[in-house]
Structure formats: structure tokens, C-alpha cells
Scaffold this active site. Structure first.
Site, PDB file in Angstrom:
ATOM      1  N   SER A  51     -20.510  18.091  18.142  1.00 24.39           N
ATOM      2  CA  SER A  51     -21.125  17.723  19.419  1.00 24.39           C
ATOM      3  C   SER A  51     -21.888  16.398  19.244  1.00 24.39           C
ATOM      4  O   SER A  51     -21.294  15.410  18.828  1.00 24.39           O
ATOM      5  CB  SER A  51     -22.029  18.858  19.910  1.00 24.39           C
ATOM      6  OG  SER A  51     -22.355  18.661  21.248  1.00 24.39           O
TER       7      SER A  51
ATOM      8  N   HIS B 104     -17.118  25.296  22.681  1.00 23.67           N
ATOM      9  CA  HIS B 104     -17.847  24.127  22.223  1.00 23.67           C
ATOM     10  C   HIS B 104     -18.345  24.340  20.792  1.00 23.67           C
ATOM     11  O   HIS B 104     -19.352  25.014  20.581  1.00 23.67           O
ATOM     12  CB  HIS B 104     -19.014  23.828  23.158  1.00 23.67           C
ATOM     13  CG  HIS B 104     -19.670  22.518  22.865  1.00 23.67           C
ATOM     14  ND1 HIS B 104     -18.979  21.329  22.857  1.00 23.67           N
ATOM     15  CD2 HIS B 104     -20.948  22.204  22.559  1.00 23.67           C
ATOM     16  CE1 HIS B 104     -19.815  20.353  22.560  1.00 23.67           C
ATOM     17  NE2 HIS B 104     -21.010  20.856  22.368  1.00 23.67           N
TER      18      HIS B 104
ATOM     19  N   ASP C 134      -0.522  34.246  26.080  1.00 28.76           N
ATOM     20  CA  ASP C 134      -1.619  34.959  25.423  1.00 28.76           C
ATOM     21  C   ASP C 134      -2.974  34.517  25.957  1.00 28.76           C
ATOM     22  O   ASP C 134      -4.007  34.847  25.391  1.00 28.76           O
ATOM     23  CB  ASP C 134      -1.557  34.729  23.903  1.00 28.76           C
ATOM     24  CG  ASP C 134      -1.638  33.252  23.546  1.00 28.76           C
ATOM     25  OD1 ASP C 134      -1.660  32.406  24.474  1.00 28.76           O
ATOM     26  OD2 ASP C 134      -1.673  32.931  22.344  1.00 28.76           O
TER      27      ASP C 134
ATOM     28  N   ASP D  33     -13.355  23.763  25.215  1.00 32.34           N
ATOM     29  CA  ASP D  33     -14.732  23.265  25.204  1.00 32.34           C
ATOM     30  C   ASP D  33     -15.227  23.074  26.634  1.00 32.34           C
ATOM     31  O   ASP D  33     -14.687  22.248  27.367  1.00 32.34           O
ATOM     32  CB  ASP D  33     -14.758  21.927  24.441  1.00 32.34           C
ATOM     33  CG  ASP D  33     -16.166  21.423  24.201  1.00 32.34           C
ATOM     34  OD1 ASP D  33     -17.071  21.749  24.998  1.00 32.34           O
ATOM     35  OD2 ASP D  33     -16.367  20.693  23.219  1.00 32.34           O
TER      36      ASP D  33
ATOM     37  N   ASP E  92       3.834  26.867  25.461  1.00 25.78           N
ATOM     38  CA  ASP E  92       3.858  26.977  23.990  1.00 25.78           C
ATOM     39  C   ASP E  92       4.672  28.179  23.531  1.00 25.78           C
ATOM     40  O   ASP E  92       4.754  28.473  22.350  1.00 25.78           O
ATOM     41  CB  ASP E  92       2.430  27.035  23.435  1.00 25.78           C
ATOM     42  CG  ASP E  92       1.588  28.131  24.088  1.00 25.78           C
ATOM     43  OD1 ASP E  92       2.132  29.205  24.417  1.00 25.78           O
ATOM     44  OD2 ASP E  92       0.369  27.916  24.276  1.00 25.78           O
TER      45      ASP E  92
END
Ligand SMILES: *[C@@H]1O[C@H](CO)[C@@H](O)[C@H](O)[C@H]1NC(C)=O
Ligand SMILES: *[C@@H]1O[C@H](CO)[C@@H](O)[C@H](O)[C@H]1NC(C)=O
Ligand SMILES: *[C@@H]1O[C@H](CO)[C@@H](O)[C@H](O)[C@H]1NC(C)=O
Ligand SMILES: *[C@@H]1O[C@H](CO)[C@@H](O)[C@H](O)[C@H]1NC(C)=O
Ligand SMILES: *[C@@H]1O[C@H](CO)[C@@H](O)[C@H](O)[C@H]1NC(C)=O
Ligand SMILES: *[C@@H]1O[C@H](CO)[C@@H](O)[C@H](O)[C@H]1NC(C)=O
Ligand SMILES: *[C@@H]1O[C@H](CO)[C@@H](O)[C@H](O)[C@H]1NC(C)=O
Ligand SMILES: *[C@@H]1O[C@H](CO)[C@@H](O)[C@H](O)[C@H]1NC(C)=O
Ligand SMILES: *[C@@H]1O[C@H](CO)[C@@H](O)[C@H](O)[C@H]1NC(C)=O
Ligand SMILES: *[C@@H]1O[C@H](CO)[C@@H](O)[C@H](O)[C@H]1NC(C)=O
Ligand SMILES: *[C@@H]1O[C@H](CO)[C@@H](O)[C@H](O)[C@H]1NC(C)=O
Length: 571
Positions: free
Chosen positions: A191, A443, A267, A403, A263
Site C-alpha cells: 500500500s 488490499h 469460482d 483490492d 479463465d
């Protein structure tokens, strides 16, 4: 015969115990003597204290907004505290944790948000891996930005000087204490800590052999404009533009329905959110799409704005859109709840320089003001990092794709900026700079993905094993030349570290993307491949439906920030 072997063993063991005790005694003495015998440059010495393994340190005087009141210490060390002056009106608190079992390696930790807080959990994590580790309070105490108001020296500390000073003084203290040169130096932060690491790479390339920078708050001025633009976009929770949490859940389901299959596995985790050009138009209330699961025209516009890049009037992207998916990991409470938060303190106290500034009045057209001010080049977005490459430095950059605080799409943008500025293709950049997207990570930690990667004390098992641990992976890259191709991640059942493993996934390095190989167990990292693919939807026969039995973190709030984690605090 048998007896004599046992006897010899017993004697050997007691000699080892005595030796280790005399080593401990010598270490305790040199720690105690250090305060009296040593001058730390530009500082007031506070204390040097021997701390045995297993000690529960408490910090009764810490600023409450730091939410760090105690830390269990996992390895024996000498704790050094000092106050360091950085100018006539600024200074910082500094700590060096010097482990008895020193490996010769030095490490600096970083900070978070606009803080103000020593990340004791990082000092403990890294000292227990044998690093001599340092930290500072970044030039002020606590998470508030009010200390910046009309105090450019405190701003300068925040931008680069606190961490820089901690590093230079920390190296000095380390070598003075152990009476040896350090072997290699490392940086670990996420961060704001990620931005501090990138700052060192960009402007002080000689300081580190290896830098691990997570979710870096780079492009800092525009990041703050972006953070502050959500409130005027959503309006207050009584405004007709406001989208309540219940409807964000509807939006999330729509995002997953549109984009999760790219992908190859449904899920709830989108491996490449950049391939999800989401707009909420299909949720507009109509004869077929009805309340309570539909959005008004104005609410659709709010969602579409949030999932669009923030642009300057001439069309230049200032800051990328929020990546889809993070509405599941706390973006509502971070940005969409219709309330001003201390995440906008930079705008209030530095850009507008008005403690009473009404943040509902901050509109994106004020971005130029933030961008022009750019104190001490806080932007931290230089594409030329060739000096770091030339000195042999290694940069390991990661970002969680869920995030909710710093859009993960800013990270590939930085990689591409470096690529175009330095005119090096990924095959060349791979030599010193690797960027990994950590799917399903919030995050810096948390989220439904395989987010236990060892960027903190959050990994599979033995942290000394590079495969389990991002930091030791970096050490292996620097010291043995073996670069990480993937970052191994683990998700635990119910997000309980050390419990039952829910699934594993190897996170791919940019520009590759993770894709299910089409056979095998989606829970197993080996069933996935890092490949190149674009915006094509696989055939339905190629898609696996799979609900991970994992790993929703517990959401907690710390000074207005949402955190998804089990135990440690981050932002
Ligand atoms: C080791 O040293 C410590 C500190 O001086 C002392 O308290 C302890 O009794 C010693 N242990 C043994 C086994 O000698
Ligand atoms: C350090 O100095 C203080 C005050 O002068 C003294 O009380 C203490 O015994 C000294 N400690 C050592 C280990 O020399
Ligand atoms: C001590 O402070 C002075 C003046 O602020 C600075 O020039 C010098 O580099 C500092 N020394 C160290 C070792 O940081
Ligand atoms: C450390 O002490 C604090 C304060 O007494 C307590 O709240 C915390 O649970 C303790 N931590 C451990 C790991 O024992
Ligand atoms: C160190 O700085 C803190 C404020 O950040 C202050 O409260 C404390 O008195 C200082 N200690 C010394 C020994 O100067
Ligand atoms: C130092 O490391 C060794 C080997 O890993 C371990 O046996 C020993 O207990 C450690 N000592 C301390 C003081 O942590
Ligand atoms: C630490 O800094 C002091 C004061 O600037 C200097 O005299 C000393 O040589 C330095 N020591 C090391 C090991 O860098
Ligand atoms: C709306 O926001 C106010 C604060 O501005 C808060 O007190 C209230 O609880 C919120 N209402 C809802 C439904 O979230
Ligand atoms: C658009 O505006 C940005 C921000 O002022 C500036 O950096 C950029 O050069 C401009 N681009 C063009 C094509 O004018
Ligand atoms: C996970 O949590 C659920 C609900 O609290 C519980 O029923 C289940 O036993 C837990 N599973 C594990 C492996 O801890
Ligand atoms: C995906 O798009 C990029 C950029 O347009 C292109 O370079 C790449 O070759 C494409 N990859 C595939 C597998 O089509």
C-alpha cells in the site's frame, strides 16, 4: 557401549545449552551496553532492550488509530528505539529490531495509508526470518493527515524522507551493533509501503538489492483524486444516485455471471479483471428486470462511472477504473457508502489546504490542482528505473485483483509505463522486474483468493521455504539468481491459517494470465497454466463450475478503512 554413547550425547547437549546460554548472555550485554556506547546520527536515543522470544510487547502510548496495542515477539532480539530529527520542525520515531540469530541481511519495513504507524507485525515477521529490521512512524503519529496541514517538512517525511532516513540510520545501527558489514539489503511493504518501496527504486536505487512492493499507492496524486471522486459520484445515502450494498451484491453477481468464465472456472474469482469491460446496463429496471434486483437509470450511471477510467478533459487516463470484483471485498465501505472518510485527508489537508473543506464539493475537475502540487514528487510514477536495474537490484511487485482501496489496474499500467519508457520487453524486464497479480486477494491480504503468499506472516507452512514465502523467494532471487516464475498462494478453509487447505493457486506474472488447463482438480494449482489469452469466452464445455469451500475473510473496520484479514492489520 550403549551407555557411553548416551553419556556422550548428554554431555554434548549440555555443552550446547551452556554455549547457547553464554551466547545469549553476551548478546544481552551488548544490547544493554549499546545505548550508552553509541551515538545514533541526528537522534535522541531512547532505549536498547533485550527481548526474549515469546515476549508479548505492549505499546500503551501508541496512537489509538494505529490499532496496534501489542505484538508477540517470536525471536530473541535487541530492540532499539530512537527519535530522529529530520528538520527543525519534523522528526520521526525509529525502531531497529536486531535478532540474536542474524543472517547478515538488512530489511526496512514500510507504512500504510497516510500513517503514522510502526508495523510491529512486519518487524516480528522479518526478524524471525533473521533480518535486522527497521521501521519508522513515517514522521507523524496515527493515521490522520492533519499533521500535513501547513507543515511541508512533515509532508516531505511522508513522501520519502522518513523511510529513507530510517534506512540509512538503520544500516548504520545494524553494522555498528553487530560489528560486521551487512550482506544484502531488502525492502518489504504494501500500500503506502508499496509506494515507499517504489520510491526507493525510482529515486534511491542504491539502497536495496531486493524490493518487494505490494499494492503500491503510486500515481499518488491522481489516486487521491480518484479516492475522493466516489463521494460526489454516489452522493449521500439519501441521494437518488446512491447504490446501497444490497444492489452492489446484485452488481457483483452480474459481474461474475459476465466475466468469471474467461479463465475456465466459475469460482467467483476473476483471474484477469482487465478482460471484464463491465457496465451495469443489463440491470436497468424494466418489465423483465424488476425490483429489488434492478437499478434505476441514475444508479446504473453511478456504477458505470465507477467502472470507467478517470480521465482528464483531453481524454488522458488519470487513474484507471475500479477493477470489477472488489465490490465483494469491501469497496462499499471504503468508497461507496456516501460518507466522507479520512482516506480523503490528503485532499483536505494538502491539496485544498483547508481542514474544513467539504469533500462533497471535491469534483474530478480539481485533479489538476492535486497533480500540479505533487509535493516532493509524491506521484512516484517514473517509468525509468534503469539505475536500479544497472546496480543489480531486483523488484518484485504484486497486487491483489480484488483490492477495494487501490485499483489493481494501476499496477499493470505502471509495468507498461516501465516497459515503454525503458523500451524493454517482458523477457528483458523479467531479469530484474516481475509483476504478479494475486487473484482474489483484497488490499494487501484477505479476500476469497489464494492470498496466503508470505508477504506477511501469512503463508502455507515453513516460512524459510521460498516456495511458501514471497520474501524468501526474493532472497533466493537476489542471492542465488533463481527468479520466481509464479507466486504460490494458498486459501485456507474459512480463512483460518494453518487449518485445512481449501485450494492452492500459482499466481502468474504479467502479462501472462492464469487459465484452467481443462482437466484436473481446480483446487490444485497444478491444474492451471500461465498463458496468454484475450477477450474470448471459452466454449461452455471448457468451463468448470466450482464453488470454493474457502475463505471469506472477516471484514473489520479500522479508522474507516475496511480490512479483510484474519488477525493482522493492513492497508
Ligand atoms: C541462562 O542465562 C540466563 C540469563 O543469565 C539465566 O537466567 C538462566 O538461568 C541460564 N540458564 C541456564 C540453563 O544456565
Ligand atoms: C548505561 O547508562 C546508565 C545511566 O548512565 C546506567 O545506569 C547503566 O548502568 C548503563 N548501562 C550499561 C549496560 O552500561
Ligand atoms: C543528519 O542531519 C543532517 C542535517 O539535517 C544531514 O545533512 C545528515 O545527512 C544527517 N545524517 C545522517 C547520518 O542521516
Ligand atoms: C498481549 O497482551 C495484550 C494486553 O495485555 C493482550 O490483549 C494480548 O492478547 C496479548 N497477546 C498475546 C499473544 O498473548
Ligand atoms: C520522542 O518523541 C516523542 C514524540 O514523538 C516524545 O513524546 C518523546 O518524549 C521523545 N523522546 C525523547 C527521548 O526525546
Ligand atoms: C537460532 O537458530 C537456530 C537454528 O535455526 C535455532 O536452533 C536457535 O534456537 C535460534 N536461536 C535463537 C536465540 O533464536
Ligand atoms: C555511523 O554513523 C556515524 C556518525 O555519522 C559514523 O561515525 C559511523 O562511522 C557510522 N558507522 C557505520 C558502521 O556506518
Ligand atoms: C446514511 O448515512 C448516515 C450518515 O450520513 C448514517 O447515519 C445512516 O445510518 C445511513 N443510513 C443507512 C441506511 O445506511
Ligand atoms: C492531456 O492532458 C494531460 C494532463 O494535463 C497531459 O499530460 C497530456 O500531455 C495531454 N495530452 C494531450 C494529447 O494533449
Ligand atoms: C467453516 O465454518 C463453517 C461455518 O461456520 C463450519 O460449519 C465449518 O465446520 C468450518 N470448517 C472448517 C474446516 O473449519
Ligand atoms: C492479446 O492481445 C494483445 C494486445 O492486443 C496481443 O499482443 C496478444 O498477442 C493477444 N494474445 C492472444 C493470445 O491473442
Amino acid at each position: 557401549m550403549k551407555h557411553s554413547i548416551l553419556g556422550a550425547l548428554a554431555v554434548g547437549a549440555s555443552i550446547a545449552a551452556a554455549q547457547s546460554n553464554s551466547t545469549t548472555n553476551a548478546f544481552m550485554q551488548s544490547c544493554a551496553a549499546f545505548a550508552n556506547s553509541t551515538q545514533i546520527p541526528n537522534s535522541t536515543f531512547i532505549t536498547a532492550t533485550y527481548v526474549p522470544a515469546g515476549t508479548n510487547l505492549t505499546f500503551p502510548n501508541a496512537d489509538p488509530s494505529c490499532t496496534r496495542t501489542s505484538q508477540l515477539v517470536n525471536t530473541a532480539m535487541c530492540r532499539i528505539q530512537a527519535n530522529i530529527t529530520t528538520s527543525s520542525t519534523s522528526g520521526l520515531s525509529f525502531e531497529a529490531w536486531l535478532p540474536q540469530n542474524w543472517t547478515g541481511r538488512f530489511l526496512s519495513t514500510g507504512n500504510g495509508g497516510l500513517g503514522g504507524c510502526i508495523q510491529y507485525e512486519d518487524l516480528d515477521f522479518t526478524t524471525s526470518l533473521g533480518f535486522a529490521s527497521v521501521a519508522t512512524n513515517n514522521g507523524h503519529d496515527g493515521m490522520s493527515g492533519r499533521f500535513f496541514f501547513q507543515n511541508p517538512e512533515v509532508v516531505e517525511d511522508f513522501v520519502y524522507r522518513a523511510v529513507f532516513t530510517g534506512i540509512t540510520v538503520g544500516k548504520n545501527v545494524t553494522q555498528t551493533f553487530y560489528k560486521k558489514s551487512l550482506t544484502k539489503s531488502y525492502y518489504l511493504g504494501c500500500s503506502t509501503g508499496g509506494r515507499q518501496g517504489m520510491k526507493m527504486v525510482q529515486d534511491f536505487p542504491d539502497l536495496f538489492d531486493g524490493v518487494v512492493a505490494g499494492a503500491p499507492a503510486m500515481n499518488f496524486n491522481n489516486l487521491n483524486t480518484w479516492s475522493a471522486h466516489f463521494l460526489p459520484v454516489t452522493g449521500s445515502n439519501t441521494s437518488d444516485t446512491f447504490v446501497p450494498q444490497s444492489l452492489w451484491n446484485v452488481v457483483h453477481d452480474d459481474i461474475v455471471a459476465q466475466c468469471d468464465d474467461r479463465d475456465g472456472v466459475k469460482d467467483g474469482i476473476i483471474e484477469a479483471p482487465d478482460l471484464c469491460p463491465y457496465q451495469a446496463n443489463a440491470l436497468l429496471c424494466s418489465d423483465t428486470v424488476v425490483a429489488p434486483n434492478c437499478l434505476t437509470q441514475k444508479q446504473v450511471a453511478t456504477v458505470n462511472t465507477i467502472f470507467s477510467d478517470l480521465k482528464a478533459p483531453n481524454g488522458t487516463v488519470l487513474y484507471p477504473r475500479m477493477q470489477p470484483g472488489s465490490e465483494k471485498t469491501g469497496a462499499f465501505n471504503a468508497y461507496y457508502n456516501g460518507q466522507a472518510s479520512d482516506k480523503s485527508d490528503w485532499i483536505k489537508f494538502v491539496v485544498m489546504a483547508d481542514p474544513n473543506f467539504d469533500l462533497t464539493k471535491f469534483t474530478p475537475d480539481l485533479w489538476a490542482k492535486a497533480d500540479t502540487l505533487d509535493p516532493f514528487n509524491v506521484a512516484t510514477f517514473k517509468g525509468d528505473i534503469s539505475a536500479f536495474q544497472k546496480r543489480g537490484g531486483k523488484l518484485l511487485h504484486y497486487h491483489g485483483t480484488m483490492d477495494p482501496i487501490i485499483s489493481s489496474e494501476n499496477s499493470p499500467r505502471y509495468y507498461e509505463l516501465v516497459r515503454s519508457t525503458m523500451k524493454q520487453e517482458p523477457a528483458q524486464l523479467d531479469d530484474f522486474y516481475r509483476f504478479f497479480r494475486i487473484s482474489g486477494m483484497g488490499h494487501c491480504s484477505g479476500g476469497p483468493g489464494a492470498h496466503y503468499i508470505g508477504n506477511q506472516r501469512k503463508q502455507l507452512a515453513d516460512p524459510n521455504e521460498p516456495e511458501n514465502n514471497l520474501l524468501m523467494n526474493m532472497v533466493r532471487w537476489v542471492e542465488e539468481g533463481q527468479a520466481p516464475d509464479v507466486v504460490a498462494g494458498v486459501a485456507f478453509m474459512n480463512d483460518t491459517q494453518g487449518g485445512q487447505v481449501s485450494f492452492t493457486r500459482n499466481h502468474c506474472r504479467w502479462p501472462l494470465k492464469n487459465k484452467f488447463s481443462g482437466s484436473g482438480d481446480p483446487n490444485d494449482a497444478a491444474s492451471w497454466k500461465c498463458v496468454s489469452y484475450n477477450n474470448t469466452t471459452p466454449q461452455s464445455s471448457e468451463i468448470v463450475n466450482y464453488v470454493p469451500s474457502s475463505s471469506q475473510g472477516t471484514q473489520v473496520f479500522i479508522s474507516g478503512y475496511p480490512y479483510f484479514c484474519s488477525g493482522s492489520r493492513y492497508e
